[in-house]
Design an enzyme around this catalytic site. Structure first.
Site, PDB file in Angstrom:
ATOM      1  N   HIS A 106     -48.150  26.412  11.230  1.00 23.09           N
ATOM      2  CA  HIS A 106     -48.414  25.339  12.168  1.00 23.09           C
ATOM      3  C   HIS A 106     -49.918  24.568  11.509  1.00 23.09           C
ATOM      4  O   HIS A 106     -50.819  24.315  12.148  1.00 23.09           O
ATOM      5  CB  HIS A 106     -48.885  25.800  13.571  1.00 23.09           C
ATOM      6  CG  HIS A 106     -47.503  25.907  14.224  1.00 23.09           C
ATOM      7  ND1 HIS A 106     -47.445  26.655  15.477  1.00 23.09           N
ATOM      8  CD2 HIS A 106     -46.111  25.891  13.935  1.00 23.09           C
ATOM      9  CE1 HIS A 106     -46.180  26.792  15.816  1.00 23.09           C
ATOM     10  NE2 HIS A 106     -45.653  26.166  14.906  1.00 23.09           N
ATOM     11  N   ASP A 139     -46.412  17.324  -8.862  1.00 25.98           N
ATOM     12  CA  ASP A 139     -46.298  18.670  -9.414  1.00 25.98           C
ATOM     13  C   ASP A 139     -45.340  19.520  -8.817  1.00 25.98           C
ATOM     14  O   ASP A 139     -44.518  20.013  -9.120  1.00 25.98           O
ATOM     15  CB  ASP A 139     -47.470  19.365  -9.812  1.00 25.98           C
ATOM     16  CG  ASP A 139     -48.657  18.516 -10.795  1.00 25.98           C
ATOM     17  OD1 ASP A 139     -49.997  18.913 -10.934  1.00 25.98           O
ATOM     18  OD2 ASP A 139     -47.941  17.918 -11.718  1.00 25.98           O
ATOM     19  N   HIS A 193     -43.099  19.190  14.786  1.00 23.49           N
ATOM     20  CA  HIS A 193     -43.346  20.620  14.876  1.00 23.49           C
ATOM     21  C   HIS A 193     -44.508  21.024  13.821  1.00 23.49           C
ATOM     22  O   HIS A 193     -45.590  21.192  14.095  1.00 23.49           O
ATOM     23  CB  HIS A 193     -41.949  21.254  14.836  1.00 23.49           C
ATOM     24  CG  HIS A 193     -41.650  22.480  14.952  1.00 23.49           C
ATOM     25  ND1 HIS A 193     -40.710  23.322  14.893  1.00 23.49           N
ATOM     26  CD2 HIS A 193     -42.975  23.464  15.083  1.00 23.49           C
ATOM     27  CE1 HIS A 193     -41.181  24.637  15.331  1.00 23.49           C
ATOM     28  NE2 HIS A 193     -42.345  24.833  15.232  1.00 23.49           N
ATOM     29  N   TYR A 230     -46.228  24.676 -17.243  1.00 22.21           N
ATOM     30  CA  TYR A 230     -47.512  25.001 -16.477  1.00 22.21           C
ATOM     31  C   TYR A 230     -47.415  26.426 -16.218  1.00 22.21           C
ATOM     32  O   TYR A 230     -46.310  27.275 -15.989  1.00 22.21           O
ATOM     33  CB  TYR A 230     -47.520  24.517 -14.974  1.00 22.21           C
ATOM     34  CG  TYR A 230     -48.931  24.932 -14.391  1.00 22.21           C
ATOM     35  CD1 TYR A 230     -48.814  25.998 -13.305  1.00 22.21           C
ATOM     36  CD2 TYR A 230     -50.216  24.566 -14.624  1.00 22.21           C
ATOM     37  CE1 TYR A 230     -49.834  26.610 -12.580  1.00 22.21           C
ATOM     38  CE2 TYR A 230     -51.105  25.300 -14.011  1.00 22.21           C
ATOM     39  CZ  TYR A 230     -51.134  26.234 -13.138  1.00 22.21           C
ATOM     40  OH  TYR A 230     -52.113  26.801 -12.378  1.00 22.21           O
ATOM     41  N   HIS A 280     -42.914  29.202   7.507  1.00 25.27           N
ATOM     42  CA  HIS A 280     -43.258  28.283   8.561  1.00 25.27           C
ATOM     43  C   HIS A 280     -44.610  28.404   8.665  1.00 25.27           C
ATOM     44  O   HIS A 280     -45.120  29.454   9.223  1.00 25.27           O
ATOM     45  CB  HIS A 280     -42.108  28.280   9.668  1.00 25.27           C
ATOM     46  CG  HIS A 280     -42.585  27.709  10.811  1.00 25.27           C
ATOM     47  ND1 HIS A 280     -42.899  26.228  10.814  1.00 25.27           N
ATOM     48  CD2 HIS A 280     -42.680  27.916  12.305  1.00 25.27           C
ATOM     49  CE1 HIS A 280     -43.294  25.610  12.147  1.00 25.27           C
ATOM     50  NE2 HIS A 280     -43.223  27.048  12.821  1.00 25.27           N
TER      51      HIS A 280
HETATM   52  O1  LIG Z   1     -43.291  27.243  15.977  1.00 21.81           O
HETATM   53  C1  LIG Z   1     -42.835  28.405  16.464  1.00 21.81           C
HETATM   54  C2  LIG Z   1     -41.309  28.574  16.549  1.00 21.81           C
HETATM   55  O2  LIG Z   1     -40.732  27.497  15.432  1.00 21.81           O
HETATM   56  C3  LIG Z   1     -43.522  29.452  16.741  1.00 21.81           C
HETATM   57  O3  LIG Z   1     -43.404  30.059  18.037  1.00 21.81           O
HETATM   58  C4  LIG Z   1     -43.668  30.354  15.533  1.00 21.81           C
HETATM   59  O4  LIG Z   1     -44.763  29.713  14.574  1.00 21.81           O
HETATM   60  C5  LIG Z   1     -44.000  31.865  15.657  1.00 21.81           C
HETATM   61  O5  LIG Z   1     -42.913  32.415  16.146  1.00 21.81           O
HETATM   62  P1  LIG Z   1     -42.709  34.135  16.025  1.00 21.81           P
HETATM   63  O6  LIG Z   1     -43.765  34.772  16.145  1.00 21.81           O
HETATM   64  O7  LIG Z   1     -42.391  34.149  14.359  1.00 21.81           O
HETATM   65  O8  LIG Z   1     -41.401  34.370  17.161  1.00 21.81           O
END
Ligand SMILES: O=C(CO)[C@@H](O)[C@@H](O)COP(=O)(O)O
Length: 234
Positions: free
Chosen positions: A105, A128, A168, A222, A103
């Site tokens: 941002h 790709d 998000h 690839y 995950h």
């Molecule tokens: O976007 C969120 C939760 O989805 C953030 O708080 C996350 O990127 C980081 O949280 P953590 O430090 O991993 O608890």
């Protein structure tokens, strides 16, 4: 003998890999401060390795990673696990082929997530890596398996390794954590390129049969042949 001791060597290796991969998020400018997280499934066990919540990337070492079960309970480690642990665990529980979840941002991916618009497949690099558009997942609150449910319901029927959770940001998956990080890096790159193209005009979509051909080549040919098989860069 505890479950963890049976897979102690594997967990030690995953701790090192997951710690190193968190450094890839900052090196590729996909996160700021403590945002983002990387996890790896412990093969054959309902366990995962993930970063501790809210800890500076400067402090993320193999030793500071934590191990949880798929209910988010701490199994090994001293700090609270990532706030996204339940999301990662839900993905591992419902997508058995997934070995890594990421995950971030990252800026351009979050911009598309804020709009709630899928990123159209207008670049060969998208075909790709994602096999088509990058889809939008549903809005979900943080802290339980809501995000995980959204990731799975969106990606279960998609070739994409990335989903932009509405309002998000991106979550990515892979056969291992490194592949999930690669998907996060490429997701941000194509979100930026497509945004730039849209400032210049209307990007031309790639015909579906060409997308299918590009995806098949990249995923199966690839890179270098080897024990990991084609389609794995080294
Ligand atoms: O976007 C969120 C939760 O989805 C953030 O708080 C996350 O990127 C980081 O949280 P953590 O430090 O991993 O608890």
């Amino acid at each position: 003998m505890t479950v963890v001791s049976e897979v102690r060597d594997t967990i030690a290796l995953l701790r090192a890999q997951v710690a190193d991969l968190h450094a890839e998020l900052t090196r590729n400018q996909l996160v700021i401060w403590t945002a983002g997280n990387v996890s790896a499934r412990v093969p054959g066990r309902e366990l995962l390795v993930i970063k501790p919540s809210g800890v500076s990337y400067d402090e993320l070492t193999p030793e500071s990673m934590v191990v949880t079960d798929f209910d988010g309970r701490l199994v090994e480690g001293t700090r609270s696990p990532s706030s996204d642990t339940d999301a990662h665990a839900y993905v591992y529980r419902h997508l058995p082929e997934v070995g890594g979840v990421v995950h971030t941002h990252s800026t351009y991916a979050c911009a598309w997530a804020a709009l709630g618009r899928p990123v159209p497949c207008v670049l060969t690099m998208m075909a790709d890596e994602f096999g088509g558009e990058i889809p939008i997942g549903p809005f979900a609150l943080i802290g339980d398996d809501s995000i995980g449910r959204g990731i799975v319901e969106t990606l279960r029927h998609s070739r994409s390794r990335a989903v932009l959770m509405a309002n998000h940001g991106p979550f990515t998956i892979g056969r291992d954590a490194r592949e999930a990080v690669k998907a996060a890096v490429m997701c941000e790159d194509v979100c930026r390129s497509v945004y730039m193209a849209m400032q210049l005009g209307d990007p031309a979509p790639i015909p579906q049969d060409k997308i299918d051909s590009l995806f098949a080549r990249y995923q199966n040919v690839y890179g270098q042949p080897g024990p990991a098989g084609p389609g794995k860069d080294v």
